[in-house]
Design a protein around this motif. Sequence first.
Motif, PDB file in Angstrom:
ATOM      1  N   HIS A 196      -1.474 -10.863   5.200  1.00 54.54           N
ATOM      2  CA  HIS A 196      -0.264 -10.501   4.933  1.00 54.54           C
ATOM      3  C   HIS A 196       0.744  -9.052   3.801  1.00 54.54           C
ATOM      4  O   HIS A 196       1.922  -8.924   4.750  1.00 54.54           O
ATOM      5  N   ARG A 197       0.347  -8.899   3.341  1.00 54.92           N
ATOM      6  CA  ARG A 197       0.569  -7.786   1.886  1.00 54.92           C
ATOM      7  C   ARG A 197       0.906  -6.102   3.341  1.00 54.92           C
ATOM      8  O   ARG A 197       1.525  -6.143   3.575  1.00 54.92           O
ATOM      9  N   ALA A 198      -0.277  -6.207   4.614  1.00 53.20           N
ATOM     10  CA  ALA A 198      -0.871  -5.354   5.141  1.00 53.20           C
ATOM     11  C   ALA A 198       0.075  -4.782   6.016  1.00 53.20           C
ATOM     12  O   ALA A 198       0.962  -4.046   6.095  1.00 53.20           O
ATOM     13  N   ILE A 199       0.637  -6.405   6.558  1.00 48.84           N
ATOM     14  CA  ILE A 199       1.074  -6.302   7.473  1.00 48.84           C
ATOM     15  C   ILE A 199       2.806  -5.839   7.708  1.00 48.84           C
ATOM     16  O   ILE A 199       3.579  -5.651   8.196  1.00 48.84           O
ATOM     17  N   ILE A 200       3.415  -6.552   6.726  1.00 48.62           N
ATOM     18  CA  ILE A 200       4.636  -6.412   5.521  1.00 48.62           C
ATOM     19  C   ILE A 200       4.399  -4.660   5.366  1.00 48.62           C
ATOM     20  O   ILE A 200       5.705  -4.271   6.133  1.00 48.62           O
ATOM     21  N   CYS A 201       4.075  -4.360   4.708  1.00 53.12           N
ATOM     22  CA  CYS A 201       4.105  -2.544   4.297  1.00 53.12           C
ATOM     23  C   CYS A 201       3.611  -1.945   5.821  1.00 53.12           C
ATOM     24  O   CYS A 201       4.826  -0.747   5.705  1.00 53.12           O
ATOM     25  N   ALA A 202       2.819  -1.926   6.369  1.00 51.48           N
ATOM     26  CA  ALA A 202       2.631  -1.107   7.627  1.00 51.48           C
ATOM     27  C   ALA A 202       3.715  -1.157   8.884  1.00 51.48           C
ATOM     28  O   ALA A 202       5.268  -0.494   9.189  1.00 51.48           O
ATOM     29  N   ALA A 203       4.731  -2.706   8.483  1.00 47.69           N
ATOM     30  CA  ALA A 203       6.192  -2.202   9.411  1.00 47.69           C
ATOM     31  C   ALA A 203       7.116  -2.074   8.474  1.00 47.69           C
ATOM     32  O   ALA A 203       7.880  -1.626   9.738  1.00 47.69           O
ATOM     33  N   LEU A 204       7.132  -2.219   7.485  1.00 47.50           N
ATOM     34  CA  LEU A 204       7.653  -1.151   6.469  1.00 47.50           C
ATOM     35  C   LEU A 204       8.172   0.601   7.048  1.00 47.50           C
ATOM     36  O   LEU A 204       9.056   1.136   5.857  1.00 47.50           O
ATOM     37  N   SER A 205       6.963   1.069   7.377  1.00 44.56           N
ATOM     38  CA  SER A 205       6.372   2.508   7.073  1.00 44.56           C
ATOM     39  C   SER A 205       6.887   3.081   8.691  1.00 44.56           C
ATOM     40  O   SER A 205       7.049   2.025   9.518  1.00 44.56           O
ATOM     41  N   GLU A 206       7.325   4.197   8.318  1.00 43.02           N
ATOM     42  CA  GLU A 206       7.834   5.345   9.570  1.00 43.02           C
ATOM     43  C   GLU A 206       6.742   5.756  10.513  1.00 43.02           C
ATOM     44  O   GLU A 206       5.733   6.324   9.775  1.00 43.02           O
ATOM     45  N   GLY A 207       6.359   5.196  11.798  1.00 42.79           N
ATOM     46  CA  GLY A 207       4.722   5.346  11.989  1.00 42.79           C
ATOM     47  C   GLY A 207       4.085   4.462  12.366  1.00 42.79           C
ATOM     48  O   GLY A 207       4.616   3.554  12.107  1.00 42.79           O
ATOM     49  N   GLU A 208       3.357   4.694  12.947  1.00 41.56           N
ATOM     50  CA  GLU A 208       2.156   3.820  12.874  1.00 41.56           C
ATOM     51  C   GLU A 208       0.680   3.722  12.279  1.00 41.56           C
ATOM     52  O   GLU A 208       0.158   4.543  12.289  1.00 41.56           O
TER      53      GLU A 208
END
Length: 432
Positions: A25-37
């Motif tokens: 859950h946490r990794a998906i959300i942090c990745a989603a809030l990051s600019e880039g892939e």
Amino acid sequence: MKCVEINPSVLNGEVKIPPSKSMSHRAIICAALSEGESLIENIAFSDDIIATLEAMKSFGITAQNSEIDENGICSVHIQGKKKLKLLNHQIDCKESGSTIRFLIPMAGILGEKVTYTGRGKLVERPLDTYYKIFKEQNIDYSNNEGKLPLSVEGILKSGTFKMKGNISSQFITGLLFVLPLLDGDSKILITTELESKGYVDLTLDMLKKFSIEVENNNYEEFIIKGNQKYKSDNYRVEGDFSQAAFFIVAGILGESMKCKDLNIDSLQGDKAILDIVGKMGADIAIHDDFVKVKQSKTEGMIIDASQCPDLVPILSVLGALSKGTTKIVNAARLRIKESDRLKAMATELSKLGADIKELEDGLEIHGKEELKGGVVDSWNDHRIAMALAVASIKCTEPVIIQNNDAVKKSYPRFWKDFEKLGGKINEQPMGK
């Protein structure tokens, strides 16, 4: 809905533990809030994780997964957004408490009306902590007499947020995701002793991996600088100790069990399972990336569940089959999980012949050498279903578990793994 009939048998062998749901859950959300892939590896598409992925897509991110392997595992490429864009005003959180509590504050970034829906027990799980914040900040919200659906509209502002420590840590995590993005600095003040510290540690660690800094003052105060930026990263999710717990206990009750893909240096609070079963007398060997247990005679003890509530269902099974008395305390929050887990385990283990009494904030269990078996129900709760399956090892007659599909919430392959390890199961429609 389905039920499963389990003929008692010894479980033995090795199992690859599925990835941590909490960390996914946490990794998906942090990745989603990051600019880039970002590349998030070792993801299991359980119902809860699907809910979070689909929710983040509604907030404008794109995600593409690799082919799912024979263990139900894949990698997900997430293209994050510097600024979220609401593509779907209705967020379906399914039955995932993490999804709804983590993502409610995100509506406050956008200022647009967002409606959160769910099903099952989630519809009535409490969200009062957020309602208090909405009132303080004049954010409009409406619900169905305290139940879902919940509609939220308004801008979340930085500031000081006071929260009790004996509520779900998911509220703290939800704020920690969003507050770094706001103009101005914020504080979260914890007004009572913080329970489930391990889950907050997971959040802080994941935020740091994605370049967000939070100052933790002894779990009493969290200081969050505003105008921070998430930075994309690649991350592999480690194995889930809360899921490993079922097979660790299965090995204690059965013959032996090797649980693979575990990080012994993990911050997961449910790693406490290793310490607890060790103190109860389990023959356990701990290595860097796996744990091995052998059939053991265990003894009851007092278990403080305040920091590891998800372990209670399986520990109540171990207590029911250990010598002497096991008392589980500080577990009142289990009454507002996917089910009232204290009542559920007391009720269903009693049906199997256990000597178990429900307490206001826990359970008192007098151990037996074996249980009898019978018809039980999962209460549509994944952890209840899995715990009852493990109890079948020490039953003299078959165990029929109704609503066994509940495992899809967190561990879709549970029944396949259970069977692979020697479990004798027959799955069938309800009523047959």
